[in-house]
Motif scaffolding. Sequence first.
Motif, PDB file in Angstrom:
ATOM      1  N   ILE A  26     -35.604 -39.507 -40.012  1.00 59.93           N
ATOM      2  CA  ILE A  26     -34.295 -39.341 -40.642  1.00 59.93           C
ATOM      3  C   ILE A  26     -33.279 -40.270 -39.979  1.00 59.93           C
ATOM      4  O   ILE A  26     -32.440 -40.890 -40.651  1.00 59.93           O
ATOM      5  N   ALA A  27     -33.354 -40.390 -38.648  1.00 56.76           N
ATOM      6  CA  ALA A  27     -32.429 -41.262 -37.918  1.00 56.76           C
ATOM      7  C   ALA A  27     -32.587 -42.725 -38.333  1.00 56.76           C
ATOM      8  O   ALA A  27     -31.609 -43.471 -38.393  1.00 56.76           O
ATOM      9  N   ILE A  28     -33.819 -43.144 -38.624  1.00 56.25           N
ATOM     10  CA  ILE A  28     -34.051 -44.528 -39.049  1.00 56.25           C
ATOM     11  C   ILE A  28     -33.304 -44.808 -40.351  1.00 56.25           C
ATOM     12  O   ILE A  28     -32.704 -45.873 -40.530  1.00 56.25           O
ATOM     13  N   GLY A  29     -33.325 -43.839 -41.275  1.00 53.18           N
ATOM     14  CA  GLY A  29     -32.553 -44.003 -42.499  1.00 53.18           C
ATOM     15  C   GLY A  29     -31.063 -43.867 -42.279  1.00 53.18           C
ATOM     16  O   GLY A  29     -30.261 -44.594 -42.866  1.00 53.18           O
ATOM     17  N   TRP A  30     -30.670 -42.952 -41.387  1.00 55.21           N
ATOM     18  CA  TRP A  30     -29.254 -42.707 -41.088  1.00 55.21           C
ATOM     19  C   TRP A  30     -28.594 -43.937 -40.485  1.00 55.21           C
ATOM     20  O   TRP A  30     -27.465 -44.280 -40.828  1.00 55.21           O
ATOM     21  N   PHE A  31     -29.300 -44.631 -39.594  1.00 58.42           N
ATOM     22  CA  PHE A  31     -28.751 -45.830 -38.953  1.00 58.42           C
ATOM     23  C   PHE A  31     -29.075 -47.109 -39.724  1.00 58.42           C
ATOM     24  O   PHE A  31     -28.861 -48.210 -39.223  1.00 58.42           O
ATOM     25  N   ASN A  32     -29.616 -46.934 -40.928  1.00 60.98           N
ATOM     26  CA  ASN A  32     -29.799 -48.035 -41.878  1.00 60.98           C
ATOM     27  C   ASN A  32     -30.694 -49.144 -41.340  1.00 60.98           C
ATOM     28  O   ASN A  32     -30.416 -50.329 -41.534  1.00 60.98           O
ATOM     29  N   LEU A  33     -31.781 -48.765 -40.669  1.00 57.57           N
ATOM     30  CA  LEU A  33     -32.751 -49.768 -40.252  1.00 57.57           C
ATOM     31  C   LEU A  33     -33.498 -50.271 -41.482  1.00 57.57           C
ATOM     32  O   LEU A  33     -33.596 -49.562 -42.480  1.00 57.57           O
ATOM     33  N   PRO A  34     -34.029 -51.498 -41.443  1.00 56.48           N
ATOM     34  CA  PRO A  34     -34.631 -52.111 -42.638  1.00 56.48           C
ATOM     35  C   PRO A  34     -35.739 -51.248 -43.243  1.00 56.48           C
ATOM     36  O   PRO A  34     -36.718 -50.918 -42.579  1.00 56.48           O
ATOM     37  N   PHE A  35     -35.574 -50.912 -44.531  1.00 53.96           N
ATOM     38  CA  PHE A  35     -36.549 -50.063 -45.199  1.00 53.96           C
ATOM     39  C   PHE A  35     -37.915 -50.732 -45.356  1.00 53.96           C
ATOM     40  O   PHE A  35     -38.944 -50.071 -45.109  1.00 53.96           O
ATOM     41  N   PRO A  36     -38.007 -52.011 -45.782  1.00 52.02           N
ATOM     42  CA  PRO A  36     -39.338 -52.622 -45.931  1.00 52.02           C
ATOM     43  C   PRO A  36     -40.139 -52.603 -44.633  1.00 52.02           C
ATOM     44  O   PRO A  36     -41.353 -52.343 -44.640  1.00 52.02           O
ATOM     45  N   ARG A  37     -39.461 -52.845 -43.528  1.00 53.86           N
ATOM     46  CA  ARG A  37     -40.143 -52.832 -42.234  1.00 53.86           C
ATOM     47  C   ARG A  37     -40.595 -51.417 -41.871  1.00 53.86           C
ATOM     48  O   ARG A  37     -41.690 -51.212 -41.352  1.00 53.86           O
ATOM     49  N   TYR A  38     -39.746 -50.446 -42.164  1.00 56.37           N
ATOM     50  CA  TYR A  38     -40.090 -49.042 -41.907  1.00 56.37           C
ATOM     51  C   TYR A  38     -41.310 -48.632 -42.723  1.00 56.37           C
ATOM     52  O   TYR A  38     -42.257 -48.029 -42.200  1.00 56.37           O
ATOM     53  N   LEU A  39     -41.305 -48.968 -44.015  1.00 53.28           N
ATOM     54  CA  LEU A  39     -42.410 -48.597 -44.888  1.00 53.28           C
ATOM     55  C   LEU A  39     -43.710 -49.259 -44.436  1.00 53.28           C
ATOM     56  O   LEU A  39     -44.774 -48.621 -44.431  1.00 53.28           O
ATOM     57  N   LEU A  40     -43.629 -50.527 -44.029  1.00 53.55           N
ATOM     58  CA  LEU A  40     -44.825 -51.226 -43.556  1.00 53.55           C
ATOM     59  C   LEU A  40     -45.387 -50.549 -42.305  1.00 53.55           C
ATOM     60  O   LEU A  40     -46.603 -50.322 -42.198  1.00 53.55           O
ATOM     61  N   CYS A  41     -44.511 -50.222 -41.362  1.00 53.58           N
ATOM     62  CA  CYS A  41     -44.951 -49.618 -40.098  1.00 53.58           C
ATOM     63  C   CYS A  41     -45.569 -48.243 -40.322  1.00 53.58           C
ATOM     64  O   CYS A  41     -46.634 -47.929 -39.773  1.00 53.58           O
ATOM     65  N   THR A  42     -44.915 -47.396 -41.127  1.00 55.33           N
ATOM     66  CA  THR A  42     -45.446 -46.054 -41.351  1.00 55.33           C
ATOM     67  C   THR A  42     -46.760 -46.102 -42.137  1.00 55.33           C
ATOM     68  O   THR A  42     -47.677 -45.317 -41.873  1.00 55.33           O
ATOM     69  N   THR A  43     -46.864 -47.032 -43.080  1.00 56.45           N
ATOM     70  CA  THR A  43     -48.094 -47.156 -43.866  1.00 56.45           C
ATOM     71  C   THR A  43     -49.251 -47.618 -42.993  1.00 56.45           C
ATOM     72  O   THR A  43     -50.364 -47.070 -43.066  1.00 56.45           O
ATOM     73  N   LEU A  44     -49.008 -48.621 -42.156  1.00 55.72           N
ATOM     74  CA  LEU A  44     -50.063 -49.106 -41.266  1.00 55.72           C
ATOM     75  C   LEU A  44     -50.500 -48.022 -40.291  1.00 55.72           C
ATOM     76  O   LEU A  44     -51.696 -47.877 -40.003  1.00 55.72           O
ATOM     77  N   LEU A  45     -49.542 -47.246 -39.802  1.00 57.41           N
ATOM     78  CA  LEU A  45     -49.875 -46.173 -38.870  1.00 57.41           C
ATOM     79  C   LEU A  45     -50.718 -45.095 -39.559  1.00 57.41           C
ATOM     80  O   LEU A  45     -51.676 -44.574 -38.980  1.00 57.41           O
ATOM     81  N   SER A  46     -50.369 -44.787 -40.801  1.00 58.94           N
ATOM     82  CA  SER A  46     -51.150 -43.805 -41.554  1.00 58.94           C
ATOM     83  C   SER A  46     -52.562 -44.315 -41.810  1.00 58.94           C
ATOM     84  O   SER A  46     -53.540 -43.558 -41.704  1.00 58.94           O
ATOM     85  N   ILE A  47     -52.686 -45.598 -42.143  1.00 60.00           N
ATOM     86  CA  ILE A  47     -53.997 -46.194 -42.393  1.00 60.00           C
ATOM     87  C   ILE A  47     -54.866 -46.143 -41.136  1.00 60.00           C
ATOM     88  O   ILE A  47     -56.087 -45.945 -41.211  1.00 60.00           O
ATOM     89  N   ALA A  48     -54.248 -46.305 -39.972  1.00 59.33           N
ATOM     90  CA  ALA A  48     -55.005 -46.283 -38.717  1.00 59.33           C
ATOM     91  C   ALA A  48     -55.321 -44.859 -38.270  1.00 59.33           C
ATOM     92  O   ALA A  48     -56.408 -44.583 -37.738  1.00 59.33           O
ATOM     93  N   TYR A  49     -54.383 -43.937 -38.481  1.00 56.15           N
ATOM     94  CA  TYR A  49     -54.512 -42.574 -37.946  1.00 56.15           C
ATOM     95  C   TYR A  49     -55.425 -41.699 -38.800  1.00 56.15           C
ATOM     96  O   TYR A  49     -56.269 -40.966 -38.273  1.00 56.15           O
ATOM     97  N   LEU A  50     -55.259 -41.775 -40.108  1.00 53.70           N
ATOM     98  CA  LEU A  50     -55.979 -40.879 -41.012  1.00 53.70           C
ATOM     99  C   LEU A  50     -57.499 -40.972 -40.878  1.00 53.70           C
ATOM    100  O   LEU A  50     -58.166 -39.935 -40.727  1.00 53.70           O
ATOM    101  N   PRO A  51     -58.109 -42.166 -40.914  1.00 51.86           N
ATOM    102  CA  PRO A  51     -59.576 -42.216 -40.839  1.00 51.86           C
ATOM    103  C   PRO A  51     -60.154 -41.679 -39.535  1.00 51.86           C
ATOM    104  O   PRO A  51     -61.237 -41.076 -39.535  1.00 51.86           O
ATOM    105  N   VAL A  52     -59.430 -41.905 -38.426  1.00 56.93           N
ATOM    106  CA  VAL A  52     -59.940 -41.452 -37.130  1.00 56.93           C
ATOM    107  C   VAL A  52     -60.027 -39.936 -37.074  1.00 56.93           C
ATOM    108  O   VAL A  52     -61.081 -39.358 -36.765  1.00 56.93           O
ATOM    109  N   VAL A  53     -58.916 -39.268 -37.367  1.00 55.87           N
ATOM    110  CA  VAL A  53     -58.896 -37.803 -37.313  1.00 55.87           C
ATOM    111  C   VAL A  53     -59.814 -37.218 -38.374  1.00 55.87           C
ATOM    112  O   VAL A  53     -60.555 -36.251 -38.122  1.00 55.87           O
ATOM    113  N   PHE A  54     -59.789 -37.809 -39.563  1.00 59.19           N
ATOM    114  CA  PHE A  54     -60.634 -37.323 -40.657  1.00 59.19           C
ATOM    115  C   PHE A  54     -62.109 -37.368 -40.275  1.00 59.19           C
ATOM    116  O   PHE A  54     -62.848 -36.402 -40.497  1.00 59.19           O
TER     117      PHE A  54
END
Length: 211
Positions: A120-148
């Motif tokens: 929420i703070a990342i959106g509140w302080f107006n950090l770049p959305f494309p960069r945020y989306l890329l980072c969260t997507t890559l993290l999900s791609i890395a995290y999900l298969p391992v735990v799964f």
Amino acid sequence: MNPVLHIVADLSSGSSVLVIAGTLFLIPFVHEDIAIIAAALLVAQHRLSIELAFASVFLGMVGRDLLLYGLGTLARHNALARRYLIRPRVQQLRSWLGGKMMWVILVGRVVPGLMFPTYIAIGWFNLPFPRYLLCTTLLSIAYLPVVFTIVYLLGSAAFSHLGNWTWLIAAVPMTVLLVLQIRTYIRRSRNSAEGASPDDPEHKRRHAGNA
């Protein structure tokens, strides 16, 4: 019955594939690890294909991240949203967010109770959305298969020996995860409220009102 047990019981019963997939999509908005555990066990039980399980949980994780960023952005333009979302804890993240976004997102993801205020703070302080989306997507791609994969292997072995009792056993760590998240959120909210920074606008407003 515990809410987590309700979810487990519904998913392991005769629900349709679409209901199961929809439920898996929604669970990450509460706790992504619970969603991954449930998805892996459903695949191990042959109740859902691995492709649909992955897609449902992954889209839910990305959707949650988009929602949190959107809530932070909304708070910049809406006083009611700002009142309920921008707590002292969010304000205190300002200096920390000056670092590398991937590191910030990773820490927010793995530290219990920190994801929601951080994103929420990342959106509140107006950090770049494309960069945020890329980072969260890559993290999900890395995290999900391992735990799964880990849960799937354990779940396959458990189902072969314990059958449907596996769901009851799995409900224990899922319940613990949920309880810990709630307790951590309450504790952090209480600590933030008690230790609000003097530079926080809400703190200044209250101080001025008491002067």
